[in-house]
Write an enzyme that holds these catalytic residues in place. Sequence first.
Site, short mmCIF file in Angstrom:
data_model
loop_
_atom_site.label_atom_id
_atom_site.label_comp_id
_atom_site.label_asym_id
_atom_site.label_seq_id
_atom_site.Cartn_x
_atom_site.Cartn_y
_atom_site.Cartn_z
N LYS A 86 0.73 -1.13 0.05
CA LYS A 86 -0.17 0.05 0.14
C LYS A 86 0.73 1.31 -0.08
CE LYS A 86 -3.97 -2.15 2.35
NZ LYS A 86 -4.92 -2.14 3.05
N ASP B 122 -9.74 2.47 2.49
CA ASP B 122 -9.69 1.99 3.78
C ASP B 122 -10.19 3.01 4.63
OD1 ASP B 122 -8.37 -0.73 3.25
OD2 ASP B 122 -6.45 0.04 3.01
N LEU C 121 -9.64 -5.50 13.83
CA LEU C 121 -9.35 -5.00 12.33
C LEU C 121 -9.39 -6.34 11.77
CD1 LEU C 121 -6.73 -2.07 11.90
CD2 LEU C 121 -9.28 -1.85 12.39
#
Length: 290
Positions: free
Chosen positions: A66, A102, A224
């Site tokens: 990312k 995200d 998460l």
Amino acid sequence: MKKLYGVIGYPVSHSLSPLFQQAAMESLGIDAAYVPFEIPSDQIGIALKSMEVLGVEGFNVTIPHKESVSGLVAGKDRIATIVGAVNTVSRKADGWFGANTDVGGFQEAFRHFLHNKIKKEVFHPMVLGAGGSVRSVLFALRESGFHRLTIANRSPDRARALLDALFPPDVRKNVTVISLADLSNQGVGECDVLINALSREAFQDSFSLLDRVDCTGIKGFFDLSYRPDGLPTSFLKFGLSLHRPVEDGLRMLLEQGALSFEIWMGQPAPRDIMAEALRKKLGRSPSLLT
């Protein structure tokens, strides 16, 4: 001609994105395929060029690419620029364009958790960990109106460096950084919800980190990560033992993917179809869209 989309990562075979993205495309009659591309970190640059030659229209980005992809795209949206991480890439006339869904995915999942499970006001989240995903979480929390935050991390210096990269000084002064090792002594203070961003592999059986921590004031536990077998993670087991509301990362996965779909297709994502694909695959009812 069938359009091509995908997800890049290393490893990436475990990704659930192809499952629900393909289901979404087929439900709307979109002639496209969504496939995984396993790409080692030292090949990411050439991989992006190869995908452009192959005619890939867009792709998601997962661990560990990312941040590196953020530096390779021709342009980025506001959130990706601030956060320094890209998880959604689209083909444009002048090259790849990076976006970050995200942040929006976490915001929607966390909003759902607060309003539908905790059902009480929350003012001061504590985030456990300071890895790459925490960039998006911290920014999402600030954008959602949380002005007081605490980060607990093994290395406080790493957490402070992350804050320096994300926020100006007037914002950083309202963020407290503590060591995970000090949790048992300092406790959670005035924090009222715990968000776990630590690796699930580090706490397979029990979340021993919190064994000696007074969590009386914690109203809910948000992880998460998630377990494909439908069972709660060790972090969520701890929350359940205290009879608190819990939520895993499956809704966040779905929401960030739906936002990616909308960027690529320019139309609303069929979230119910995407959620049903996940339910069938995982053999569970993950409380999605309820």
